[in-house]
Design a protein around this motif. Structure first.
Motif, PDB file in Angstrom:
ATOM      1  N   ARG A   1       0.835  -1.136  -0.080  1.00 34.20           N
ATOM      2  CA  ARG A   1      -0.013   0.025   0.121  1.00 34.20           C
ATOM      3  C   ARG A   1       1.067   1.251  -0.053  1.00 34.20           C
ATOM      4  NH1 ARG A   1      -1.822   0.083   4.890  1.00 34.20           N
ATOM      5  NH2 ARG A   1      -2.882  -2.065   4.700  1.00 34.20           N
ATOM      6  N   ALA A   2       1.930   1.310   0.986  1.00 36.79           N
ATOM      7  CA  ALA A   2       2.713   2.382   0.983  1.00 36.79           C
ATOM      8  C   ALA A   2       3.640   2.767  -0.326  1.00 36.79           C
ATOM      9  CB  ALA A   2       3.606   2.349   2.439  1.00 36.79           C
ATOM     10  N   ALA A   3       4.185   1.594  -0.875  1.00 27.41           N
ATOM     11  CA  ALA A   3       4.920   1.678  -1.942  1.00 27.41           C
ATOM     12  C   ALA A   3       4.151   1.937  -3.205  1.00 27.41           C
ATOM     13  CB  ALA A   3       5.619   0.510  -2.158  1.00 27.41           C
ATOM     14  N   SER A   4       3.040   1.665  -3.434  1.00 24.37           N
ATOM     15  CA  SER A   4       2.045   1.993  -4.383  1.00 24.37           C
ATOM     16  C   SER A   4       1.839   3.437  -4.404  1.00 24.37           C
ATOM     17  CB  SER A   4       0.847   1.419  -4.443  1.00 24.37           C
ATOM     18  OG  SER A   4       1.099  -0.205  -4.954  1.00 24.37           O
TER      19      SER A   4
ATOM     20  N   LEU B   1       4.982   5.337  -5.292  1.00 23.85           N
ATOM     21  CA  LEU B   1       5.301   5.175  -6.842  1.00 23.85           C
ATOM     22  C   LEU B   1       4.439   5.522  -7.902  1.00 23.85           C
ATOM     23  CD1 LEU B   1       7.613   1.954  -6.584  1.00 23.85           C
ATOM     24  CD2 LEU B   1       8.335   4.255  -6.499  1.00 23.85           C
ATOM     25  N   PHE B   2       3.193   5.290  -7.356  1.00 31.63           N
ATOM     26  CA  PHE B   2       2.203   5.605  -8.461  1.00 31.63           C
ATOM     27  C   PHE B   2       1.234   6.550  -8.215  1.00 31.63           C
ATOM     28  CE2 PHE B   2       2.706   0.748  -8.514  1.00 31.63           C
ATOM     29  CZ  PHE B   2       4.036   0.858  -9.468  1.00 31.63           C
ATOM     30  N   GLY B   3       1.118   7.040  -6.767  1.00 33.38           N
ATOM     31  CA  GLY B   3       0.060   7.898  -6.354  1.00 33.38           C
ATOM     32  C   GLY B   3      -1.202   7.244  -6.101  1.00 33.38           C
ATOM     33  N   GLN B   4      -1.243   6.133  -6.052  1.00 31.02           N
ATOM     34  CA  GLN B   4      -2.627   5.350  -5.539  1.00 31.02           C
ATOM     35  C   GLN B   4      -1.924   3.937  -5.469  1.00 31.02           C
ATOM     36  OE1 GLN B   4      -5.456   4.334  -8.746  1.00 31.02           O
ATOM     37  NE2 GLN B   4      -3.737   5.189 -10.384  1.00 31.02           N
TER      38      GLN B   4
ATOM     39  N   ALA C   1       2.256   9.101 -15.286  1.00 36.88           N
ATOM     40  CA  ALA C   1       0.824   8.418 -15.362  1.00 36.88           C
ATOM     41  C   ALA C   1      -0.226   9.189 -14.578  1.00 36.88           C
ATOM     42  CB  ALA C   1       1.027   6.986 -14.838  1.00 36.88           C
ATOM     43  N   GLY C   2      -1.530   9.237 -14.976  1.00 32.71           N
ATOM     44  CA  GLY C   2      -2.506   9.782 -14.351  1.00 32.71           C
ATOM     45  C   GLY C   2      -3.145   8.805 -13.666  1.00 32.71           C
ATOM     46  N   PRO C   3      -4.206   9.215 -12.917  1.00 35.31           N
ATOM     47  CA  PRO C   3      -5.287   8.501 -12.174  1.00 35.31           C
ATOM     48  C   PRO C   3      -5.962   7.251 -12.800  1.00 35.31           C
ATOM     49  CG  PRO C   3      -6.297  10.471 -12.477  1.00 35.31           C
ATOM     50  CD  PRO C   3      -4.993  10.567 -12.964  1.00 35.31           C
ATOM     51  N   ASP C   4      -5.814   7.344 -14.081  1.00 40.21           N
ATOM     52  CA  ASP C   4      -6.348   6.163 -14.983  1.00 40.21           C
ATOM     53  C   ASP C   4      -5.669   4.942 -15.149  1.00 40.21           C
ATOM     54  OD1 ASP C   4      -4.837   7.992 -16.287  1.00 40.21           O
ATOM     55  OD2 ASP C   4      -5.855   7.200 -18.338  1.00 40.21           O
TER      56      ASP C   4
END
Length: 271
Positions: free
Chosen positions: A54-57, A60-63, A101-104
């Motif tokens: 969860r924390a790493a995502s 790295l990905f913002g979500q 990358a965006g939220p999609d």
């Protein structure tokens, strides 16, 4: 039907992964993962694995994917294999590398299982090298330095390598956390590092057992004043270290046994 014990299961988002699914990942290096040992289709420290992902995502990905979704992906792979196995869950963005990358671009989950592992017998002799991992708190992929320094250490007659940061402190080893014994307490290195799930399990169970623990800076020269050392990762809660660079350490069998006892005190849980 479950796979034979010596085979691998590879699933993407809960379904068997094809060559076409995996081809875009063959040359990619922007992802993070967690590794665990499955016994009787159960694992220890599931909360720590989920928290790590969860924390790493988020970083790295913002979500991050919901924990229930991650558990479903893990469960599907575990049920497709034998009761005892190793499991690695890797999260990556379908947007790939070198993009914003965006939220999609929702993270995807790649899970691989294989035969169970317990790590080498040890004891291990560790070389030391000056090295700091990028974003050390995340268990991310694409770390060529780990293998590079491991191979250099082997050429010099060592079994593995430990890292020393720019402040001269021991932090972690190639794929291991470090733990030491000073004769009274378990001593953890104070430095920027990945806090492993096995390390987290051992720490909380040692606390419940009333075993003293300390965290302090440890330079390679300080090892001479310690009474034992160990490495740990998802394979094992403790393999003895016999030497750090040119400094020999006593066997400290009771210390290693205490680490294993702490790990075994953590209950197995169904995913």
């Amino acid at each position: 039907m479950p796979a034979p014990a010596d085979s691998f299961v590879v699933q993407l988002d809960g379904q068997p992964a094809s060559g076409a699914d995996l081809a875009p990942l063959a040359f990619a290096g922007y992802a993070h993962f967690t590794a665990m040992q499955v016994r009787g289709r159960q694992v220890r420290g599931l909360d720590l694995h989920l928290g790590r992902l969860r924390a790493a995502s988020q970083t790295l990905f913002g979500q991050a994917l919901p924990d229930d979704e991650i558990r479903a992906r893990l469960r599907a792979a575990i049920q497709a294999g034998p009761a005892d196995q190793s499991l690695t869950a890797t999260l990556y963005s379908p947007a790939g590398e070198f993009t914003v990358a965006g939220p999609d671009a929702r993270p995807r989950v790649l899970v691989r299982t294989g035969p169970p592992a317990n790590g080498p017998a040890g004891p291990l002799a560790l070389a030391t090298v000056s090295h700091e991992r990028l974003v050390p708190s995340i268990k991310h992929v694409g770390e060529a330095a780990k293998t590079y320094y491991l191979r250099q250490a082997a050429e010099d007659g060592y079994d593995d390598v430990a890292f020393v940061d720019r402040q001269g402190r021991l932090s972690e080893a190639s794929i291991w956390n470090l733990a030491f014994w000073d004769g009274e307490a378990v001593v953890w290195p104070e430095a920027e590092m990945l806090v492993g799930t096995t390390m987290g399990i051992v720490q909380r169970q040692l606390a419940r057992m009333g075993v003293p623990q300390r965290t302090r800076p440890i330079a390679p020269a300080d090892v001479a004043g310690l009474q034992g050392a160990a490495v740990m990762n998802s394979w094992t809660p403790g393999i003895a270290v016999s030497r750090v660079a040119g400094i020999a350490l006593p066997p400290a069998d009771a210390f290693i046994e205490r680490l294993h006892r702490a790990y075994q005190a953590e209950p197995l849980a169904a995913v």
